[in-house]
Design a protein around this motif. Structure first.
Motif, PDB file in Angstrom:
ATOM      1  N   GLY A 171      10.474 -36.009  24.408  1.00  0.00           N
ATOM      2  CA  GLY A 171       9.932 -34.783  24.980  1.00  0.00           C
ATOM      3  C   GLY A 171      10.754 -33.547  24.615  1.00  0.00           C
ATOM      4  O   GLY A 171      10.427 -32.440  25.016  1.00  0.00           O
ATOM      5  N   ARG A 172      11.840 -33.746  23.846  1.00  0.00           N
ATOM      6  CA  ARG A 172      12.668 -32.609  23.408  1.00  0.00           C
ATOM      7  C   ARG A 172      12.374 -32.337  21.946  1.00  0.00           C
ATOM      8  O   ARG A 172      12.184 -33.263  21.161  1.00  0.00           O
ATOM      9  N   THR A 173      12.323 -31.062  21.580  1.00  0.00           N
ATOM     10  CA  THR A 173      12.139 -30.711  20.174  1.00  0.00           C
ATOM     11  C   THR A 173      13.189 -29.679  19.778  1.00  0.00           C
ATOM     12  O   THR A 173      13.690 -28.952  20.632  1.00  0.00           O
ATOM     13  N   PRO A 174      13.488 -29.595  18.498  1.00  0.00           N
ATOM     14  CA  PRO A 174      14.355 -28.508  18.049  1.00  0.00           C
ATOM     15  C   PRO A 174      13.636 -27.179  18.270  1.00  0.00           C
ATOM     16  O   PRO A 174      12.411 -27.149  18.456  1.00  0.00           O
ATOM     17  N   THR A 175      14.382 -26.083  18.243  1.00  0.00           N
ATOM     18  CA  THR A 175      13.728 -24.774  18.258  1.00  0.00           C
ATOM     19  C   THR A 175      12.976 -24.609  16.936  1.00  0.00           C
ATOM     20  O   THR A 175      13.263 -25.295  15.945  1.00  0.00           O
ATOM     21  N   LEU A 176      12.045 -23.673  16.926  1.00  0.00           N
ATOM     22  CA  LEU A 176      11.297 -23.441  15.683  1.00  0.00           C
ATOM     23  C   LEU A 176      12.241 -22.979  14.576  1.00  0.00           C
ATOM     24  O   LEU A 176      12.055 -23.317  13.410  1.00  0.00           O
ATOM     25  N   ALA A 177      13.271 -22.224  14.951  1.00  0.00           N
ATOM     26  CA  ALA A 177      14.247 -21.780  13.938  1.00  0.00           C
ATOM     27  C   ALA A 177      15.000 -22.978  13.363  1.00  0.00           C
ATOM     28  O   ALA A 177      15.279 -23.023  12.156  1.00  0.00           O
ATOM     29  N   GLN A 178      15.320 -23.956  14.219  1.00  0.00           N
ATOM     30  CA  GLN A 178      16.007 -25.157  13.722  1.00  0.00           C
ATOM     31  C   GLN A 178      15.092 -25.979  12.818  1.00  0.00           C
ATOM     32  O   GLN A 178      15.527 -26.532  11.800  1.00  0.00           O
ATOM     33  N   ILE A 179      13.812 -26.063  13.195  1.00  0.00           N
ATOM     34  CA  ILE A 179      12.858 -26.793  12.336  1.00  0.00           C
ATOM     35  C   ILE A 179      12.745 -26.079  10.986  1.00  0.00           C
ATOM     36  O   ILE A 179      12.789 -26.706   9.921  1.00  0.00           O
ATOM     37  N   ALA A 180      12.611 -24.748  11.023  1.00  0.00           N
ATOM     38  CA  ALA A 180      12.490 -23.978   9.777  1.00  0.00           C
ATOM     39  C   ALA A 180      13.726 -24.173   8.903  1.00  0.00           C
ATOM     40  O   ALA A 180      13.608 -24.328   7.677  1.00  0.00           O
ATOM     41  N   GLU A 181      14.890 -24.178   9.530  1.00  0.00           N
ATOM     42  CA  GLU A 181      16.126 -24.326   8.739  1.00  0.00           C
ATOM     43  C   GLU A 181      16.117 -25.648   7.965  1.00  0.00           C
ATOM     44  O   GLU A 181      16.419 -25.692   6.775  1.00  0.00           O
ATOM     45  N   VAL A 182      15.734 -26.729   8.655  1.00  0.00           N
ATOM     46  CA  VAL A 182      15.761 -28.038   7.993  1.00  0.00           C
ATOM     47  C   VAL A 182      14.631 -28.141   6.959  1.00  0.00           C
ATOM     48  O   VAL A 182      14.843 -28.626   5.844  1.00  0.00           O
ATOM     49  N   HIS A 183      13.443 -27.664   7.307  1.00  0.00           N
ATOM     50  CA  HIS A 183      12.326 -27.763   6.356  1.00  0.00           C
ATOM     51  C   HIS A 183      12.580 -26.914   5.110  1.00  0.00           C
ATOM     52  O   HIS A 183      12.272 -27.341   3.988  1.00  0.00           O
ATOM     53  N   ASP A 184      13.141 -25.719   5.298  1.00  0.00           N
ATOM     54  CA  ASP A 184      13.471 -24.886   4.132  1.00  0.00           C
ATOM     55  C   ASP A 184      14.532 -25.575   3.270  1.00  0.00           C
ATOM     56  O   ASP A 184      14.473 -25.539   2.033  1.00  0.00           O
ATOM     57  N   PHE A 185      15.486 -26.220   3.935  1.00  0.00           N
ATOM     58  CA  PHE A 185      16.533 -26.943   3.205  1.00  0.00           C
ATOM     59  C   PHE A 185      15.928 -28.101   2.407  1.00  0.00           C
ATOM     60  O   PHE A 185      16.236 -28.297   1.225  1.00  0.00           O
ATOM     61  N   ILE A 186      15.030 -28.868   3.060  1.00  0.00           N
ATOM     62  CA  ILE A 186      14.395 -29.991   2.351  1.00  0.00           C
ATOM     63  C   ILE A 186      13.602 -29.473   1.157  1.00  0.00           C
ATOM     64  O   ILE A 186      13.670 -30.038   0.058  1.00  0.00           O
ATOM     65  N   ARG A 187      12.881 -28.372   1.353  1.00  0.00           N
ATOM     66  CA  ARG A 187      12.116 -27.803   0.228  1.00  0.00           C
ATOM     67  C   ARG A 187      13.047 -27.438  -0.923  1.00  0.00           C
ATOM     68  O   ARG A 187      12.762 -27.749  -2.086  1.00  0.00           O
ATOM     69  N   SER A 188      14.165 -26.805  -0.607  1.00  0.00           N
ATOM     70  CA  SER A 188      15.044 -26.389  -1.702  1.00  0.00           C
ATOM     71  C   SER A 188      15.668 -27.607  -2.385  1.00  0.00           C
ATOM     72  O   SER A 188      15.853 -27.619  -3.606  1.00  0.00           O
ATOM     73  N   GLU A 189      15.961 -28.644  -1.636  1.00  0.00           N
ATOM     74  CA  GLU A 189      16.486 -29.871  -2.245  1.00  0.00           C
ATOM     75  C   GLU A 189      15.443 -30.517  -3.155  1.00  0.00           C
ATOM     76  O   GLU A 189      15.751 -31.003  -4.241  1.00  0.00           O
ATOM     77  N   LEU A 190      14.190 -30.528  -2.703  1.00  0.00           N
ATOM     78  CA  LEU A 190      13.118 -31.113  -3.519  1.00  0.00           C
ATOM     79  C   LEU A 190      12.923 -30.312  -4.803  1.00  0.00           C
ATOM     80  O   LEU A 190      12.712 -30.883  -5.884  1.00  0.00           O
ATOM     81  N   LEU A 191      12.999 -28.987  -4.693  1.00  0.00           N
ATOM     82  CA  LEU A 191      12.860 -28.134  -5.884  1.00  0.00           C
ATOM     83  C   LEU A 191      14.012 -28.392  -6.852  1.00  0.00           C
ATOM     84  O   LEU A 191      13.807 -28.478  -8.064  1.00  0.00           O
ATOM     85  N   GLY A 192      15.208 -28.526  -6.292  1.00  0.00           N
ATOM     86  CA  GLY A 192      16.380 -28.762  -7.135  1.00  0.00           C
ATOM     87  C   GLY A 192      16.278 -30.077  -7.882  1.00  0.00           C
ATOM     88  O   GLY A 192      16.675 -30.179  -9.044  1.00  0.00           O
ATOM     89  N   ARG A 193      15.717 -31.067  -7.234  1.00  0.00           N
ATOM     90  CA  ARG A 193      15.696 -32.392  -7.858  1.00  0.00           C
ATOM     91  C   ARG A 193      14.453 -32.623  -8.709  1.00  0.00           C
ATOM     92  O   ARG A 193      14.525 -33.268  -9.752  1.00  0.00           O
ATOM     93  N   PHE A 194      13.312 -32.102  -8.249  1.00  0.00           N
ATOM     94  CA  PHE A 194      12.046 -32.448  -8.920  1.00  0.00           C
ATOM     95  C   PHE A 194      11.388 -31.255  -9.603  1.00  0.00           C
ATOM     96  O   PHE A 194      10.275 -31.380 -10.122  1.00  0.00           O
ATOM     97  N   GLY A 195      12.045 -30.111  -9.590  1.00  0.00           N
ATOM     98  CA  GLY A 195      11.484 -28.932 -10.240  1.00  0.00           C
ATOM     99  C   GLY A 195      10.178 -28.525  -9.580  1.00  0.00           C
ATOM    100  O   GLY A 195      10.019 -28.637  -8.370  1.00  0.00           O
ATOM    101  N   ALA A 196       9.223 -28.070 -10.405  1.00  0.00           N
ATOM    102  CA  ALA A 196       7.966 -27.546  -9.870  1.00  0.00           C
ATOM    103  C   ALA A 196       7.250 -28.577  -8.998  1.00  0.00           C
ATOM    104  O   ALA A 196       6.561 -28.225  -8.036  1.00  0.00           O
ATOM    105  N   GLU A 197       7.419 -29.866  -9.317  1.00  0.00           N
ATOM    106  CA  GLU A 197       6.753 -30.904  -8.521  1.00  0.00           C
ATOM    107  C   GLU A 197       7.240 -30.858  -7.070  1.00  0.00           C
ATOM    108  O   GLU A 197       6.515 -31.263  -6.153  1.00  0.00           O
ATOM    109  N   GLY A 198       8.437 -30.337  -6.883  1.00  0.00           N
ATOM    110  CA  GLY A 198       8.992 -30.238  -5.532  1.00  0.00           C
ATOM    111  C   GLY A 198       8.195 -29.319  -4.618  1.00  0.00           C
ATOM    112  O   GLY A 198       8.313 -29.415  -3.394  1.00  0.00           O
ATOM    113  N   THR A 199       7.382 -28.452  -5.206  1.00  0.00           N
ATOM    114  CA  THR A 199       6.530 -27.594  -4.371  1.00  0.00           C
ATOM    115  C   THR A 199       5.310 -28.355  -3.858  1.00  0.00           C
ATOM    116  O   THR A 199       4.640 -27.901  -2.940  1.00  0.00           O
TER     117      THR A 199
END
Ligand code: PGA
Length: 248
Positions: A171-199
């Motif tokens: 019943g607990r969730t991160p704040t939206l800012a915390q979710i955004a921080e992790v999702h943005d980080f995952i996106r940048s990691e995917l871009l770094g590793r897989f290039g355009a496919e990471g999008t």
């Protein structure tokens, strides 16, 4: 454009009568405006596929073995899931990691097995409460993501689910800012590793997603949908979450 995905994980819940909830979901959402996936227990996959018929709701498994076949009593291969009608499989859920000692390397091998069988792998990563409290969240997520995702992952073969362990079933969730921080980080990691496919690789949030908090989560940066546990068990709650994603 990444197609939004509402995924339900029934965990070890459900017998034949529970399929009435799937039927109700189908009636309420005959043509959903986002991708909808239900992962029932393995015993229900064939019956769930029969219930769905030609409707555009997908059925998935909750785990698969990394081997194609063999002496692994009680386990299920990716090919068996595909044969039963599944199109997706969750791998590396924190309950599997905790209850069955699954390592990142095992999760990566399972995701590879899924791809080999033509299944989309929904790869779960997430920090514990202690890891978040000690400021290690991004380090943990980076390590799990790298270790659990196979080389050559594409938007067609792979979905990432960010599920903070402390948010699952609590019943607990991160704040939206915390979710955004992790999702943005995952996106940048995917871009770094897989290039355009990471999008192209979708990133779901999971952990206590409910009708009441879904819209806010879906409006958050790099959130492409949700992996929903408890609230996926009833058509009323999951349907409301599907609605929120359709309108996001
Ligand atoms: P929950 O579970 O929605 O019940 O928190 C999410 C999950 O474990 O996938």
């Amino acid at each position: 454009m990444r197609r939004k995905l509402a995924a339900g994980n029934w965990k070890m819940n459900g017998t034949g009568d529970t399929l009435a909830e799937l039927a109700a979901l189908l009636r309420a959402h005959p043509e959903p405006g986002c991708e909808v996936l239900i992962c029932p227990p393995a015993t229900l996959i064939s019956r769930a596929c029969a219930a769905v018929g030609a409707a555009p709701i997908r059925i998935g498994g909750q785990d698969c073995h990394m081997a194609e076949a063999g002496a692994h009593t009680g386990d299920i291969s990716a090919r068996m899931l595909a044969d039963a009608g599944a199109s997706h499989v969750i791998v590396g859920h924190s309950e599997r990691r905790a209850d069955h000692g699954e390592s990142d390397a095992m999760v990566r091998a399972k995701a590879q097995a899924a791809r080999g069988a033509g299944l989309v792998a929904v790869i779960c990563v997430g920090e514990s409460g202690a890891e978040r409290d000690s400021g290690a969240t991004l380090e943990v997520i980076g390590r799990q993501l790298f270790g659990s995702t196979p080389d050559g992952a594409t938007g067609n073969s792979t979905v990432i689910a960010y599920e903070p362990v402390w948010a699952i079933g609590s019943g607990r969730t991160p704040t939206l800012a915390q979710i955004a921080e992790v999702h943005d980080f995952i996106r940048s990691e995917l871009l770094g590793r897989f290039g355009a496919e990471g999008t192209q690789i979708r990133i779901l949030y999971g952990g206590s997603v409910k009708p009441v908090n879904a819209a806010g989560i879906f409006a958050t940066s790099n959130v492409d949908g949700a992996l929903v546990g408890g609230a996926s068990l009833t058509a009323a709650d999951f349907g409301a979450i599907v609605n929120a994603l359709e309108n996001a």
